[in-house]
Write an enzyme that holds these catalytic residues in place. Structure first.
Site, short mmCIF file in Angstrom:
data_model
loop_
_atom_site.label_atom_id
_atom_site.label_comp_id
_atom_site.label_asym_id
_atom_site.label_seq_id
_atom_site.Cartn_x
_atom_site.Cartn_y
_atom_site.Cartn_z
N ASN A 124 -12.24 -5.32 1.26
CA ASN A 124 -12.64 -4.24 2.20
C ASN A 124 -13.56 -3.25 1.49
O ASN A 124 -14.61 -2.88 1.99
CB ASN A 124 -11.41 -3.48 2.71
CG ASN A 124 -10.40 -4.39 3.36
OD1 ASN A 124 -10.75 -5.48 3.76
ND2 ASN A 124 -9.17 -3.95 3.47
N ARG A 167 -17.18 1.69 5.43
CA ARG A 167 -16.29 0.79 6.16
C ARG A 167 -15.70 1.40 7.43
O ARG A 167 -15.11 0.69 8.24
CB ARG A 167 -15.16 0.28 5.24
CG ARG A 167 -14.24 1.35 4.74
CD ARG A 167 -13.33 0.81 3.65
NE ARG A 167 -12.03 0.42 4.12
CZ ARG A 167 -11.01 0.10 3.34
NH1 ARG A 167 -11.16 0.09 2.03
NH2 ARG A 167 -9.85 -0.23 3.84
N CYS A 174 -6.65 -9.67 -1.41
CA CYS A 174 -5.73 -8.95 -0.52
C CYS A 174 -6.49 -8.12 0.52
O CYS A 174 -5.87 -7.42 1.32
CB CYS A 174 -4.76 -8.09 -1.31
SG CYS A 174 -5.58 -6.77 -2.21
N ARG A 206 0.87 -1.19 0.00
CA ARG A 206 0.00 0.00 0.00
C ARG A 206 0.90 1.24 0.00
O ARG A 206 1.32 1.71 1.05
CB ARG A 206 -0.86 0.03 1.26
CG ARG A 206 -2.01 -0.95 1.31
CD ARG A 206 -2.86 -0.66 2.53
NE ARG A 206 -4.13 -1.33 2.50
CZ ARG A 206 -4.38 -2.52 3.06
NH1 ARG A 206 -3.43 -3.16 3.70
NH2 ARG A 206 -5.60 -3.04 3.00
N ARG A 245 0.99 -1.53 -5.36
CA ARG A 245 -0.27 -0.91 -5.77
C ARG A 245 -0.04 0.59 -5.94
O ARG A 245 0.55 1.23 -5.07
CB ARG A 245 -1.34 -1.15 -4.71
CG ARG A 245 -2.64 -0.45 -5.10
CD ARG A 245 -3.74 -0.74 -4.13
NE ARG A 245 -3.57 -0.03 -2.87
CZ ARG A 245 -4.42 -0.15 -1.86
NH1 ARG A 245 -5.43 -0.97 -1.93
NH2 ARG A 245 -4.23 0.53 -0.75
N GLU A 276 -12.55 -4.12 -6.71
CA GLU A 276 -13.11 -3.68 -5.42
C GLU A 276 -14.33 -2.78 -5.60
O GLU A 276 -14.83 -2.20 -4.65
CB GLU A 276 -12.04 -3.01 -4.55
CG GLU A 276 -11.18 -2.01 -5.25
CD GLU A 276 -10.03 -1.49 -4.37
OE1 GLU A 276 -9.99 -1.77 -3.16
OE2 GLU A 276 -9.18 -0.78 -4.92
C1 PEP Z 1 -9.39 -3.49 -0.04
O1 PEP Z 1 -10.18 -2.60 -0.33
O2 PEP Z 1 -9.73 -4.65 0.31
C2 PEP Z 1 -7.94 -3.24 -0.07
C3 PEP Z 1 -7.06 -4.20 0.05
O3 PEP Z 1 -7.55 -1.94 -0.22
P1 PEP Z 1 -7.56 -0.85 0.96
O4 PEP Z 1 -7.97 -1.58 2.23
O5 PEP Z 1 -6.19 -0.30 1.03
O6 PEP Z 1 -8.58 0.11 0.48
MG MG Z 2 -9.43 -0.83 -1.32
#
Ligand code: PEP
Ligand code: MG
Length: 589
Positions: free
Chosen positions: A467, A478, A515, A307, A343, A444
């Site tokens: 996520n 979230r 991930c 990240r 990423r 995502e």
């Molecule tokens: C996700 O969205 O699952 C992800 C891995 O990215 P982030 O949590 O950094 O948004």
């Molecule tokens: Mg994400």
């Protein structure tokens, strides 16, 4: 334990477990809010003393900033420490100080009111200037003014970089940039009033191996700085001023957990292969170059998600191509020949860049807004610096690249076109890079999930960000603790969407990794593998549990589990079925 906390009665509060572990220690209370300044008139005879109070507060503030600067330099390096030079300059600003004194002489109000009034005027004036450098000065003045006011009022100035002794951080909220600034050796645990399991501060806590509990509403109003708290990151409990019996009970729980963890760690040396001999790739999620040691310690098969935004969040400027290149190269070289999936910048959402308010307009719905690839395709200079840095690093190891928040084929094509431009620029300058660099797409956003067949044609792999995918599929913010209980990875809509993505990827001949945090929940590992996910990437300390489970199950059973799950309609029932599957296998070994 100190005597006075023994005499206070014990209070237990429940939050959401976010990072495993048990910790016990004194509280470091961190409240992110502007200091409230009471206004009153000063007796004319005390006017000299009132001005002396201001001078004294300025001296104390200077010492505090210098101390933090030295700490930051020690922990993060001189580059990061430079940001505090600007703060020290604010303290020397004669205009600010003499205007405060003039205001005091004219109005007779207490000196903190005058200082607040004048500094607010300055902040507003700088905020409105159409010049990036000067606008950033508004942030410096705001920070320093809050510190000076805290000192005048006898409060503890608020900054997580002040955490210089081992403490449990209890905060109303921790922004990702706050989290990036925490001294990892001093935070015993992190507890927040707000937040959910997938907020980015929690992800940082997990990578720090620090227990964390979030969504403990109003905890900051229930504890005071003299209190001691016990944090149980396994089941999300926080006990304020625990009595001896509770401490004894938790001592036993901790010993038992430690011995279980030890058992998992020992088994972690064995290959990640199911009982029916199917190898399962377990990779690591990291936030910075300093985490490569963890990747090795937990024997991860490289990095499945780097990240990169934390490079940007922990800096006072947008990192240059050269700075990024060095960071990516170090990780790639250290972990070669294992892959490192970098990423591209996923800034925005709950991760705005500090000091860059000019790049981020205020938004009502930042998670639906100017974030990740949308930001990068709009800020091409920033994006291209990063792409060139990643390409250059690819000459030093097994680097792969992926884009976050792709919503469809046009966006992917645009990102790939910018990447091609960067390749051409490097080629023209004869700067080496891996010509076969693999390029992946994060899935995502629901629109990406349902165009997976099309996206698979234009990239080398998928990585599912559960996520965000869950957030967007179920319309659950979230980071909102009010609805955190509705954030259900086992919702049939999530399971079906995952199945669709995996099936389409495989039809298109590419691999799929997960991930998001779903991959780090051992209970959900068989579900993901049974769905056909090829690789899992998670916070390194959670790899031993995943590996243990992989070694306890057969892929055949995992597929049968999925066949049952696909016929079910209740998220809770699916969760229970998966938990039972997992418990049964773990107990057998
Ligand atoms: C996700 O969205 O699952 C992800 C891995 O990215 P982030 O949590 O950094 O948004
Ligand atoms: Mg994400």
């Amino acid at each position: 334990m100190p005597k006075d906390s023994c005499s206070k009665s014990e209070v237990t509060v429940q939050g959401i477990s976010a990072s495993q572990g048990i910790a016990y220690g004194p509280v470091f209370l961190y409240i992110q809010s502007d200091v409230e300044v009471p206004e009153y008139q000063v007796d004319p005879e005390k006017r000299v003393a009132e001005i002396a109070r201001l001078e004294q507060a300025l001296v104390v503030t200077r010492h505090q900033i210098q101390k933090i600067q030295a700490e930051v330099e020690k922990n993060l390096g001189s580059e990061e420490a430079r940001i505090f030079d600007a703060h020290l300059l604010v303290l020397e600003d004669q205009a600010l100080i003499s205007e405060t004194i003039r205001d005091f002489e004219n109005t007779g109000s207490n000196i903190e009111t005058c200082f607040d009034r004048v500094s607010q005027r300055y902040i507003k004036a700088f905020d409105e200037i159409d010049d990036e450098y000067l606008r950033e000065r508004a942030g410096d003045i705001r920070d320093v003014a809050q510190r000076v006011l805290s000192n005048l009022l006898g409060h503890t100035a608020q900054s997580l970089s002040q955490l210089v002794e081992k403490r449990v951080v209890v905060a109303n909220n921790i922004s990702p940039s706050d989290a990036a600034g925490i001294d990892r050796s001093q935070a015993l645990a992190i507890v927040t009033d707000s937040g959910s399991k997938t907020s980015h501060a929690v992800i940082v806590a997990r990578s720090m191996k620090v227990p964390a509990v979030v969504g403990v509403r109003d905890l900051t109003t229930k504890v005071s700085p003299g209190d001691w708290v016990l944090v149980d990151g396994y089941d999300g409990t926080v006990v304020i001023n625990p009595d001896e019996q509770t401490l004894f009970r938790y001592g036993q729980i901790q010993r038992q957990r430690k011995s279980e963890e030890q058992r998992l760690l020992e088994a972690n040396r064995l290959p990640s292969v199911t009982l029916d001999n199917v190898p399962v790739t377990l990779r690591a999620n990291i936030e910075g170059a300093c985490e490569t040691a963890l990747v090795k310690d937990y024997l991860a098969a490289g990095v499945g998600l780097f990240r990169t935004e934390f490079l940007y969040l922990s800096s006072d400027h947008v990192p240059t191509e050269e700075e990024q290149y060095r960071a990516y190269r170090d990780v790639a070289e250290t972990l070669a020949p294992e892959p490192v999936v970098i990423r591209t910048l996923d800034i925005g959402g709950d991760k705005p860049m500090a000091g860059s308010s000019h790049l981020f307009p205020r938004e009502d719905n930042p998670f639906l807004g100017y974030r990740a690839i949308r930001f990068c395709l709009d800020q091409l200079d920033i994006f291209k610096d990063q792409l060139r840095a990643i390409l250059r690093a690819s000459a030093h190891g097994n680097v792969q690249l992926m884009y976050p928040m792709i919503s469809g084929t046009e966006e992917l094509a645009k990102a790939n076109a910018v990447l091609d431009e960067c390749r051409a620029e490097l080629k023209a300058k004869k700067i080496p890079f891996d010509p076969k660099l693999k390029v992946g797409t994060m899935i995502e956003i629901p629109s990406a999930a349902y165009t997976a067949d099309l996206l698979a044609k234009d990239c080398d792999f998928f990585s599912i960000g559960t996520n965000d995918l869950i957030q967007y599929l179920l319309a659950i913010d979230r980071v909102n603790d009010l609805i955190a209980h509705l954030y259900e990875p086992t919702h049939p809509a999530v399971v079906r969407t995952l199945k669709h993505i995996v099936d389409e990827a495989h039809k298109g001949g590419i691999k799929v990794s997960v991930c998001g945090e779903m991959a780090s929940d051992p209970i959900l590992v068989p579900l993901l593998l049974g769905l056909g996910v090829d690789e899992l990437s998670m916070t390194p300390p959670l790899i031993p549990a995943a590996r243990f489970l992989v070694r306890s199950m057969t892929m055949d059973d995992a597929r049968k589990l999925v066949a049952k799950v696909l016929k079910m309609d209740s998220p809770k029932a699916i969760q229970t079925l998966c938990a039972d599957f997992c418990a049964e296998r773990m107990a057998r070994r």
